[in-house]
Design a protein around this motif. Structure first.
Motif, PDB file in Angstrom:
ATOM      1  N   LYS A   1      12.307   7.159   9.140  1.00 56.91           N
ATOM      2  CA  LYS A   1      12.456   7.552   7.735  1.00 56.91           C
ATOM      3  C   LYS A   1      11.628   6.674   6.828  1.00 56.91           C
ATOM      4  CE  LYS A   1      16.765   9.894   6.668  1.00 56.91           C
ATOM      5  NZ  LYS A   1      18.206   9.648   6.553  1.00 56.91           N
ATOM      6  N   ARG A   2      11.664   5.383   7.154  1.00 56.43           N
ATOM      7  CA  ARG A   2      10.977   4.431   6.302  1.00 56.43           C
ATOM      8  C   ARG A   2       9.467   4.481   6.548  1.00 56.43           C
ATOM      9  NH1 ARG A   2      11.569  -2.006   6.786  1.00 56.43           N
ATOM     10  NH2 ARG A   2      10.155  -2.551   5.087  1.00 56.43           N
ATOM     11  N   ALA A   3       9.089   4.691   7.813  1.00 50.42           N
ATOM     12  CA  ALA A   3       7.666   4.591   8.156  1.00 50.42           C
ATOM     13  C   ALA A   3       6.920   5.903   7.953  1.00 50.42           C
ATOM     14  CB  ALA A   3       7.518   4.133   9.606  1.00 50.42           C
ATOM     15  N   PHE A   4       7.664   7.009   7.875  1.00 46.44           N
ATOM     16  CA  PHE A   4       7.000   8.313   7.812  1.00 46.44           C
ATOM     17  C   PHE A   4       5.953   8.413   6.711  1.00 46.44           C
ATOM     18  CE2 PHE A   4       6.752  12.779   6.487  1.00 46.44           C
ATOM     19  CZ  PHE A   4       6.243  13.301   7.666  1.00 46.44           C
ATOM     20  N   PRO A   5       6.301   8.023   5.469  1.00 45.44           N
ATOM     21  CA  PRO A   5       5.276   8.105   4.416  1.00 45.44           C
ATOM     22  C   PRO A   5       4.045   7.264   4.737  1.00 45.44           C
ATOM     23  CG  PRO A   5       7.404   7.438   3.495  1.00 45.44           C
ATOM     24  CD  PRO A   5       7.578   7.506   4.968  1.00 45.44           C
ATOM     25  N   ILE A   6       4.277   6.119   5.369  1.00 38.53           N
ATOM     26  CA  ILE A   6       3.151   5.232   5.699  1.00 38.53           C
ATOM     27  C   ILE A   6       2.239   5.901   6.724  1.00 38.53           C
ATOM     28  CG2 ILE A   6       2.505   2.983   6.629  1.00 38.53           C
ATOM     29  CD1 ILE A   6       3.879   2.670   4.039  1.00 38.53           C
ATOM     30  N   TYR A   7       2.860   6.485   7.763  1.00 40.52           N
ATOM     31  CA  TYR A   7       2.044   7.179   8.766  1.00 40.52           C
ATOM     32  C   TYR A   7       1.269   8.324   8.127  1.00 40.52           C
ATOM     33  CZ  TYR A   7       4.175   4.615  12.607  1.00 40.52           C
ATOM     34  OH  TYR A   7       4.566   3.628  13.455  1.00 40.52           O
ATOM     35  N   LEU A   8       1.912   8.978   7.169  1.00 40.58           N
ATOM     36  CA  LEU A   8       1.250  10.076   6.465  1.00 40.58           C
ATOM     37  C   LEU A   8       0.017   9.576   5.713  1.00 40.58           C
ATOM     38  CD1 LEU A   8       2.277  12.950   6.571  1.00 40.58           C
ATOM     39  CD2 LEU A   8       3.153  12.674   4.248  1.00 40.58           C
ATOM     40  N   MET A   9       0.128   8.364   5.184  1.00 42.37           N
ATOM     41  CA  MET A   9      -1.014   7.787   4.463  1.00 42.37           C
ATOM     42  C   MET A   9      -2.148   7.461   5.427  1.00 42.37           C
ATOM     43  SD  MET A   9       0.824   5.088   1.921  1.00 42.37           S
ATOM     44  CE  MET A   9       2.041   5.580   0.714  1.00 42.37           C
ATOM     45  N   ILE A  10      -1.787   6.996   6.608  1.00 40.70           N
ATOM     46  CA  ILE A  10      -2.817   6.604   7.579  1.00 40.70           C
ATOM     47  C   ILE A  10      -3.497   7.829   8.178  1.00 40.70           C
ATOM     48  CG2 ILE A  10      -3.168   5.431   9.784  1.00 40.70           C
ATOM     49  CD1 ILE A  10      -0.869   3.564   9.063  1.00 40.70           C
ATOM     50  N   LEU A  11      -2.724   8.923   8.280  1.00 40.86           N
ATOM     51  CA  LEU A  11      -3.166  10.086   9.053  1.00 40.86           C
ATOM     52  C   LEU A  11      -4.567  10.639   8.727  1.00 40.86           C
ATOM     53  CD1 LEU A  11      -2.166  11.937  11.345  1.00 40.86           C
ATOM     54  CD2 LEU A  11      -1.442  13.540   9.566  1.00 40.86           C
ATOM     55  N   PRO A  12      -4.882  10.945   7.454  1.00 42.53           N
ATOM     56  CA  PRO A  12      -6.189  11.570   7.210  1.00 42.53           C
ATOM     57  C   PRO A  12      -7.355  10.733   7.740  1.00 42.53           C
ATOM     58  CG  PRO A  12      -4.865  11.559   5.209  1.00 42.53           C
ATOM     59  CD  PRO A  12      -4.126  10.736   6.214  1.00 42.53           C
ATOM     60  N   GLY A  13      -7.323   9.439   7.448  1.00 45.38           N
ATOM     61  CA  GLY A  13      -8.396   8.567   7.909  1.00 45.38           C
ATOM     62  C   GLY A  13      -8.422   8.483   9.423  1.00 45.38           C
TER      63      GLY A  13
END
Lengths: 317, 292
Positions: free
Chosen positions: A25-37
């Protein structure tokens, strides 16, 4: 006993899984930020890395990577037996040697000289000026060279003529190709490359100089015993990085200067790959050439790094 | 530095230092100035007067000529589109990724970091990259420039170490206040890193504005060519003696003034922006991150 044990384990399982849920739950937004790059790197850096398998194939665009015939090391054998190979290797080595001997030390020298300037306004004005060419494209640099040194109506030749001196006519002379290449590089990037050394110089503790002056050290001694050792590590790191690209020579630049007349001195692996690969469509063979180049580059940088580490320095990686 | 005392006999060092720097500064500025000035000269003056820096008669003719030249105007438009959209994509993708990777508690972070560094050491090479881009159907679209260039590994690493240097307490206290990751990124981290982001906007802009080789390979349609590819035709190809006729389809002989003006139009935008950001370059942020 038994029931309490199972209770305990299910309890910790629940705790573990709830910790996991919490983490997600906590990391999901972070992974989403990393994803495109991350996707961009996977698609355009790592897929091509796996694409090098076609250098062991007789790749045909219609059959694709999965359907093409395997040919083992044929393309590499061809590369090493091609008479062009020695030319490519020789040109690459010569250009790199010229680059390391003259271009690499230039920004160090420039930073050391600039560091001796005490007039603030002079220093910052000069910096603004020498950084300028970094923002110009290589095409424009080559273009400016042409408009300045063209034998007909080139600015410099007009100047030489008005001074009664003979014209310069070496712009298309294959013998001068390497030096034109070097000078354009120096003109464009010396100021900018010096930034990193200037930053290192700026971080030197002024009390070191104070102490040196107390001990009666003159300026040469200050430079030799304080300034240089303080940037030695930066120089070493950049040197390692530079060695890693020993098989690379700024492709875009060479490509711009290349013409059929100077091919004997200007042809390097990348321009060869472009000519034979992109223009003549020999994909498998030129991928093999590229792979050879990448592997040599990797080996070079890792060995340089290992040597630096063994000699008690930090290394880069 | 002011502590370093000057003794009389070391004066000559100063003389030497200033002499070398003034000569170098002049060598850098002279060609630029010459091109700028002569772009305002009339063709007649350029061809008959010999060497000069300041034109007697000033004219905008060369610029007007370029404006009316369709392929120039079109390539300029393409360059602007490529630069604006490309920079927006790259800076967003890079900033987000750098911020994400700066979080030490994120699992898998080290693997991704290693993957990023590895791309700087080893590459699949020109042809496989070309084939991948072709496979994705990106040939003859600007996406062939934007997507592969979305993340510059070096900039990513520098930005990541910048975000890492922001104290963790800040993040912690924001989270206690119930601030989510996205809001934290936009309302706390972005404002803090404005200067650093502005610098990378400039770097990406310069990169896209000056890109020509990718454009040359991936854009076959000459109507999509950016300014630099046009300039190559105008300045470099026309000059070199033995070009095949197919490469120079329309053999236009440009006036010296038009060449000068084209150089100015290409070089000026970036050179005007950069002094505003110059103060950030020297702060040493590039140095701290060389080691990744």
């Amino acid at each position: 006993m038994r029931s309490s044990a199972t209770e305990l384990s299910t309890g910790s399982k629940i705790r573990a899984s709830s910790a996991f849920v919490h983490y997600i739950k906590r990391a999901f937004p972070i992974y989403l930020m990393i994803l495109p790059g991350f996707l961009a790197i996977i698609c355009f850096k790592y897929l091509p890395m796996f694409g090098v398998v076609i250098s062991f194939q007789k790749y045909s665009p219609f059959r694709g990577v999965w359907g093409s015939k395997w040919v083992g090391f044929d393309h590499f054998v061809r590369l090493f037996t091609e008479q062009q190979f020695m030319t490519l290797l020789k040109n690459t080595l010569i250009l790199n040697l010229i680059d390391i001997c003259f271009y690499f030390p230039a920004p160090i020298l420039f930073a050391l000289i600039l560091n001796e300037v005490r007039l603030r306004w002079f220093k910052s004005t000069l910096q603004t000026i020498v950084y300028l060419p970094h923002f110009i494209s290589m095409i424009v640099v080559v273009g400016i060279t042409v408009v300045l040194f063209a034998s007909e109506f080139g600015g410099v030749n007009l100047l030489l003529e008005s001074l009664g001196l003979p014209r310069y006519q070496g712009l298309n002379d294959p013998d001068q190709f390497r030096w034109i290449w070097l000078l354009q590089n120096i003109w464009k990037e010396v100021g900018w490359s010096a930034i990193i050394y200037l930053a290192a110089l700026a971080s030197i503790d002024p009390s070191l100089y104070e102490a040196a002056v107390m001990d009666g050290a003159n300026r040469w001694r200050q430079i030799w015993h304080i300034t240089l050792p303080s940037v030695a590590n930066v120089i070493l790191i950049l040197f390692i990085l530079r060695l890693g690209s020993f098989i690379d020579v700024g492709f875009e630049h060479i490509f711009l200067l290349q013409n059929p007349l100077n091919l004997a001195v200007s042809d390097v692996f990348d321009t060869y790959i472009y000519r034979v690969g992109v223009q003549q469509g020999e994909y498998s063979y030129t991928t093999a050439v590229g792979l050879f180049k990448s592997v040599v580059g990797l080996v070079l940088v890792l060995s340089a790094n290992a040597i630096a580490k063994r000699s008690g320095r930090e290394g880069v990686y | 530095m002011s502590i370093r005392r000057l003794t009389g006999k070391e004066r000559y060092i100063d003389v030497l230092v200033y002499a070398v720097l003034i000569v170098w500064g002049a060598a850098v500025i002279f060609p630029l100035l010459y091109v700028l000035m002569t772009s305002f000269a009339t063709e007649k003056e350029y061809l008959t007067r010999g060497f000069f820096i300041i034109p007697r008669e000033w004219t905008w003719d060369a610029y007007l000529y370029l404006l009316k030249n369709d392929s120039f105007a079109n390539s300029f438009k393409n360059a602007v589109i490529i630069t604006v959209v490309g920079t927006a994509i790259s800076i967003s993708v890079t900033t987000l990724m750098a911020y994400g990777l700066s979080k030490k508690w994120i699992k898998g972070r080290n693997v991704i970091n290693f993957m990023v560094v590895f791309t700087m050491l080893f590459s699949g090479g020109l042809i496989p990259t070309y084939l991948v881009i072709r496979q994705f159907g990106l040939i003859d679209t600007f996406w062939s420039l934007w997507l592969p260039g979305a993340v510059a590994p070096f900039y990513l690493i520098v930005m990541r170490s910048f975000f890492s240097s922001i104290p963790y307490e800040l993040e912690e206290s924001a989270r206690v206040d119930g601030c989510g990751e996205w809001r934290m990124f936009f309302t706390i981290m972005l404002p803090l890193s404005k200067a650093s982001i502005a610098t990378f906007v400039l770097f990406y802009m310069v990169g896209y504005w000056n890109t020509y080789f990718s454009a040359l390979i991936y854009l076959n349609d000459s109507g999509m060519w950016p300014l630099q590819v046009f300039l190559r035709q105008m300045l470099v190809l026309n000059q070199s003696i033995a070009e095949t006729a197919t490469q120079v389809q329309e053999e236009i002989v440009y006036t010296p003034g038009a060449k000068m003006a084209a150089i100015v139009v290409s070089a000026l935008p970036m050179m005007v922006v950069y002094p505003f950001l110059q103060k950030h370059f020297n702060k040493g942020f590039l140095l701290g991150s060389v080691k990744g």
